[in-house]
Design an enzyme around this catalytic site. Structure first.
Site, PDB file in Angstrom:
ATOM      1  N   CYS A   1       0.833  -1.208   0.000  1.00  0.00           N
ATOM      2  CA  CYS A   1       0.000   0.000   0.000  1.00  0.00           C
ATOM      3  C   CYS A   1       0.865   1.254   0.000  1.00  0.00           C
ATOM      4  O   CYS A   1       1.996   1.253   0.517  1.00  0.00           O
ATOM      5  CB  CYS A   1      -0.872   0.037   1.247  1.00  0.00           C
ATOM      6  SG  CYS A   1      -2.089  -1.279   1.359  1.00  0.00           S
TER       7      CYS A   1
ATOM      8  N   GLU B   1       0.508   3.982   1.758  1.00  0.00           N
ATOM      9  CA  GLU B   1       0.812   4.483   3.118  1.00  0.00           C
ATOM     10  C   GLU B   1       2.009   3.775   3.710  1.00  0.00           C
ATOM     11  O   GLU B   1       2.900   4.384   4.316  1.00  0.00           O
ATOM     12  CB  GLU B   1      -0.352   4.225   4.081  1.00  0.00           C
ATOM     13  CG  GLU B   1      -1.659   4.863   3.747  1.00  0.00           C
ATOM     14  CD  GLU B   1      -2.547   3.946   2.920  1.00  0.00           C
ATOM     15  OE1 GLU B   1      -2.076   3.426   1.889  1.00  0.00           O
ATOM     16  OE2 GLU B   1      -3.710   3.782   3.287  1.00  0.00           O
TER      17      GLU B   1
END
Ligand code: THU
Length: 154
Positions: A67, A69
């Site tokens: 991901c 993030e």
């Protein structure tokens, strides 16, 4: 504990917050997401003023993908170990669409954000862009991950 998730319009955010969202939007255009078609961008503001960006990076072996993030926070921890991440903006767009999709971090990323807060003893303010300029602002991971496991010592 009462959960507090603020909902605001993009133009109600201050210039630092708006800038962080545009940096996340900018990097989402370079996502490598051939399998999901979900292009995510994350931008993090460090205490020293530095802004770092990342998109999601997928893999034909799906669980290997990372991901946006988690990538940007990993990079921050590796390269700026002495500067706390204080704000994180996350945005997403489906391939071929102009509008911004609703996005909010997965469980593993929430646990990663929790680790960052513990490491630097600072809470991270999170901004999630949704459709029609709606932004969810969340102050601190406890709001997103109540009753979290985070202390091996107690
Ligand atoms: N994804 C992120 O990068 N961040 C999120 O907050 C949600 C999901 C990625 C993982 C995968 O590459 C794609 O979006 C679809 O789940």
């Amino acid at each position: 504990m009462k959960t507090e998730i603020e909902e605001l319009m993009l133009d109600e955010l201050n210039s630092i917050e708006q800038n962080l969202i545009s940096r996340a939007q900018e990097i989402s255009k370079q996502a490598y997401a051939p399998y999901s078609g979900f292009h995510v961008g994350a931008a993090v503001l460090l205490e020293n003023g530095e802004i770092l960006q990342s998109s999601n990076q997928e893999n034909v072996s799906f669980p290997t993908g990372v991901c946006a993030e988690r990538l940007v926070l990993g990079y921050a921890g590796a390269n700026f170990p002495n500067s706390a991440p204080i704000m994180l903006a996350v945005v997403a767009q489906r391939g071929g669409e102009e509008t911004w999709a609703g996005v909010s971090p997965c469980g593993i990323c929430r646990q990663t954000i929790n680790e960052v807060e513990n490491r630097f003893q600072k809470s991270v303010t999170m901004l999630f862009l949704g459709p029609n300029g709606l932004v969810r602002r969340v102050k601190g991971i406890s709001q997103l991950l109540p009753l979290k496991f985070d202390d091996l010592k107690s």
